[in-house]
Design an enzyme around this catalytic site. Structure first.
Site, PDB file in Angstrom:
ATOM      1  N   ARG A 197     -61.890  45.227  27.507  1.00 19.40           N
ATOM      2  CA  ARG A 197     -62.506  45.399  26.182  1.00 19.40           C
ATOM      3  C   ARG A 197     -63.389  46.634  26.112  1.00 19.40           C
ATOM      4  O   ARG A 197     -63.440  47.328  25.099  1.00 19.40           O
ATOM      5  CB  ARG A 197     -63.328  44.161  25.846  1.00 19.40           C
ATOM      6  CG  ARG A 197     -62.919  43.576  24.521  1.00 19.40           C
ATOM      7  CD  ARG A 197     -63.833  42.462  24.117  1.00 19.40           C
ATOM      8  NE  ARG A 197     -65.124  42.954  23.650  1.00 19.40           N
ATOM      9  CZ  ARG A 197     -66.110  42.172  23.253  1.00 19.40           C
ATOM     10  NH1 ARG A 197     -65.978  40.883  23.300  1.00 19.40           N
ATOM     11  NH2 ARG A 197     -67.244  42.686  22.834  1.00 19.40           N
TER      12      ARG A 197
ATOM     13  N   ARG B  39     -61.520  42.146  15.189  1.00 21.30           N
ATOM     14  CA  ARG B  39     -61.918  42.220  16.605  1.00 21.30           C
ATOM     15  C   ARG B  39     -63.426  42.324  16.672  1.00 21.30           C
ATOM     16  O   ARG B  39     -64.039  42.975  15.822  1.00 21.30           O
ATOM     17  CB  ARG B  39     -61.374  43.475  17.275  1.00 21.30           C
ATOM     18  CG  ARG B  39     -59.928  43.569  17.223  1.00 21.30           C
ATOM     19  CD  ARG B  39     -59.328  43.658  18.622  1.00 21.30           C
ATOM     20  NE  ARG B  39     -57.976  43.185  18.518  1.00 21.30           N
ATOM     21  CZ  ARG B  39     -57.411  42.286  19.294  1.00 21.30           C
ATOM     22  NH1 ARG B  39     -58.073  41.781  20.305  1.00 21.30           N
ATOM     23  NH2 ARG B  39     -56.179  41.894  19.090  1.00 21.30           N
TER      24      ARG B  39
ATOM     25  N   LEU C  15     -66.535  44.010  18.069  1.00 23.76           N
ATOM     26  CA  LEU C  15     -66.825  45.310  18.666  1.00 23.76           C
ATOM     27  C   LEU C  15     -68.030  45.183  19.583  1.00 23.76           C
ATOM     28  O   LEU C  15     -69.074  44.646  19.190  1.00 23.76           O
ATOM     29  CB  LEU C  15     -67.107  46.338  17.570  1.00 23.76           C
ATOM     30  CG  LEU C  15     -65.871  46.709  16.742  1.00 23.76           C
ATOM     31  CD1 LEU C  15     -66.267  47.486  15.500  1.00 23.76           C
ATOM     32  CD2 LEU C  15     -64.887  47.512  17.582  1.00 23.76           C
TER      33      LEU C  15
ATOM     34  N   ASN D  55     -70.064  45.542   7.531  1.00 23.80           N
ATOM     35  CA  ASN D  55     -68.996  44.543   7.614  1.00 23.80           C
ATOM     36  C   ASN D  55     -69.027  43.670   6.369  1.00 23.80           C
ATOM     37  O   ASN D  55     -70.081  43.465   5.765  1.00 23.80           O
ATOM     38  CB  ASN D  55     -69.203  43.652   8.845  1.00 23.80           C
ATOM     39  CG  ASN D  55     -68.101  42.619   9.017  1.00 23.80           C
ATOM     40  OD1 ASN D  55     -66.909  42.939   8.875  1.00 23.80           O
ATOM     41  ND2 ASN D  55     -68.466  41.384   9.315  1.00 23.80           N
ATOM     42  N   THR D  56     -67.863  43.178   5.974  1.00 17.79           N
ATOM     43  CA  THR D  56     -67.842  42.146   4.940  1.00 17.79           C
ATOM     44  C   THR D  56     -67.260  40.876   5.525  1.00 17.79           C
ATOM     45  O   THR D  56     -66.279  40.905   6.276  1.00 17.79           O
ATOM     46  CB  THR D  56     -67.069  42.593   3.683  1.00 17.79           C
ATOM     47  OG1 THR D  56     -67.102  41.517   2.742  1.00 17.79           O
ATOM     48  CG2 THR D  56     -65.627  42.976   3.973  1.00 17.79           C
ATOM     49  N   HIS D  57     -67.906  39.761   5.186  1.00 19.47           N
ATOM     50  CA  HIS D  57     -67.522  38.469   5.760  1.00 19.47           C
ATOM     51  C   HIS D  57     -67.389  37.455   4.627  1.00 19.47           C
ATOM     52  O   HIS D  57     -68.265  37.378   3.754  1.00 19.47           O
ATOM     53  CB  HIS D  57     -68.594  38.012   6.762  1.00 19.47           C
ATOM     54  CG  HIS D  57     -68.255  36.721   7.413  1.00 19.47           C
ATOM     55  ND1 HIS D  57     -67.328  36.622   8.433  1.00 19.47           N
ATOM     56  CD2 HIS D  57     -68.688  35.458   7.168  1.00 19.47           C
ATOM     57  CE1 HIS D  57     -67.215  35.366   8.800  1.00 19.47           C
ATOM     58  NE2 HIS D  57     -68.024  34.639   8.051  1.00 19.47           N
TER      59      HIS D  57
ATOM     60  N   ASP E 174     -74.645  44.448  13.958  1.00 19.24           N
ATOM     61  CA  ASP E 174     -75.391  44.611  15.204  1.00 19.24           C
ATOM     62  C   ASP E 174     -74.539  44.055  16.346  1.00 19.24           C
ATOM     63  O   ASP E 174     -73.326  43.885  16.180  1.00 19.24           O
ATOM     64  CB  ASP E 174     -76.780  43.975  15.111  1.00 19.24           C
ATOM     65  CG  ASP E 174     -76.733  42.463  14.932  1.00 19.24           C
ATOM     66  OD1 ASP E 174     -75.637  41.873  15.075  1.00 19.24           O
ATOM     67  OD2 ASP E 174     -77.780  41.866  14.646  1.00 19.24           O
TER      68      ASP E 174
ATOM     69  N   ASP F  92     -71.033  38.676  13.184  1.00 18.92           N
ATOM     70  CA  ASP F  92     -71.388  38.251  11.820  1.00 18.92           C
ATOM     71  C   ASP F  92     -72.881  37.974  11.708  1.00 18.92           C
ATOM     72  O   ASP F  92     -73.311  36.912  11.239  1.00 18.92           O
ATOM     73  CB  ASP F  92     -70.578  36.992  11.419  1.00 18.92           C
ATOM     74  CG  ASP F  92     -69.085  37.260  11.436  1.00 18.92           C
ATOM     75  OD1 ASP F  92     -68.672  38.404  11.177  1.00 18.92           O
ATOM     76  OD2 ASP F  92     -68.316  36.316  11.711  1.00 18.92           O
TER      77      ASP F  92
HETATM   78  C1  GRF Z   1     -61.882  39.779   3.910  1.00 19.78           C
HETATM   79  O1  GRF Z   1     -62.079  38.589   3.196  1.00 19.78           O
HETATM   80  C2  GRF Z   1     -62.964  39.989   4.930  1.00 19.78           C
HETATM   81  O2  GRF Z   1     -64.181  39.444   4.575  1.00 19.78           O
HETATM   82  C3  GRF Z   1     -62.423  39.251   6.122  1.00 19.78           C
HETATM   83  O3  GRF Z   1     -61.043  39.524   6.106  1.00 19.78           O
HETATM   84  C4  GRF Z   1     -60.630  39.735   4.761  1.00 19.78           C
HETATM   85  C5  GRF Z   1     -59.870  41.020   4.745  1.00 19.78           C
HETATM   86  O4  GRF Z   1     -59.136  41.149   3.580  1.00 19.78           O
HETATM   87  N1  GRF Z   1     -63.095  39.658   7.325  1.00 19.78           N
HETATM   88  P1  GRF Z   1     -58.337  42.511   3.272  1.00 19.78           P
HETATM   89  O5  GRF Z   1     -57.503  42.845   4.501  1.00 19.78           O
HETATM   90  O6  GRF Z   1     -59.353  43.571   2.967  1.00 19.78           O
HETATM   91  O7  GRF Z   1     -57.489  42.183   2.088  1.00 19.78           O
END
Ligand code: GRF
Length: 231
Positions: free
Chosen positions: A90, A116, A118, A132-134, A166, A170
């Site tokens: 990794r 993945r 990081l 990041n978006t979660h 960080d 998440d």
């Molecule tokens: C998103 O909902 C994101 O939050 C999550 O994976 C999804 C990715 O969607 N980690 P896309 O590939 O941008 O359509």
């Protein structure tokens, strides 16, 4: 210092209006900075960034079959694949990805469905510059199956969290959150689709602000400053 809490109510509301907007110097917040996007899948969030005018200089993926790469190509953006299988461990994968990204001199790095974790080798190279978006209201439902886990738990409200990255998964300081009610009859796909609509709205704003150097952190709190470095 003139500072505003990024995740405060005012900003959550303003965020819906300011994608592609201008800052106080009349310069576009979103399109003048260099952004690298890492994505493993469909890339609808990448598309939202491109559509908002964010200057994406590289789309990189750990999966050669990620449709995000095709979206990048269609937009005329450089693309690259770094496969974990091509690296002995990794750390070496993280280093290879870090070096690839660093070579583009990005102002921000966006994880847009990058599946993945990081490690420090990567994260430390771009302090407070990785977004990041979660698809949950963190800290609830971390991990790769956030939407499924939220439904299984029976929550009536879920949503998305756009946050700085960080060294924990998440976990970094929250930039924006949006709540999405769970509807009767929702399955994982339908709820995720509505959550993504919110991600598409918030992510370009967050990336634009981070890339412009407008976000400062103080422990877990992220702050927005009117001061732009170098001005
Ligand atoms: C998103 O909902 C994101 O939050 C999550 O994976 C999804 C990715 O969607 N980690 P896309 O590939 O941008 O359509």
């Amino acid at each position: 210092m003139n500072r505003t809490e990024v995740a405060g109510i005012g900003w959550a509301v303003a965020a819906s209006d300011c994608a592609g907007g201008t800052d106080e110097a009349g310069e576009s917040v979103a399109d003048s900075k260099r952004v690298v996007v890492l994505a493993s899948g469909n890339g609808s969030n990448l598309q939202a960034l491109l559509d908002a005018g964010v200057e994406v200089v590289l789309v990189a993926s750990d999966r050669p079959d990620a449709y995000a790469l095709e979206r990048g190509r269609l937009a005329g953006v450089d693309t690259a694949v770094v496969r974990p299988a091509d690296h002995p461990d990794r750390r070496s994968f993280d280093r290879a990805l870090r070096d690839l990204v660093a070579a583009t001199r990005p102002d921000a790095v966006c994880l847009a469905g990058f599946m993945r974790v990081l490690g420090p080798e990567f994260v430390r190279a771009f302090p407070d510059r990785i977004v990041n978006t979660h698809p949950s209201l963190l800290p609830a439902f971390r991990g790769a199956h956030a939407v499924r886990d939220a439904l299984a738990y029976g929550v009536r409200v879920s949503g998305c969290t756009v946050h700085l990255v960080d060294e924990e998964v998440d976990h970094g300081p929250v930039l924006f959150q949006a709540a999405v009610p769970v509807e009767d009859g929702d399955d994982e796909a339908s709820l995720h689709e509505r959550i993504k609509r919110e991600e598409h709205r918030l992510l370009p704003v967050a990336v634009g602000l981070v890339a412009s150097g407008r976000v400062r952190t103080d422990g877990r709190r992220a702050w927005l400053t009117a001061e732009v470095p170098g001005r």
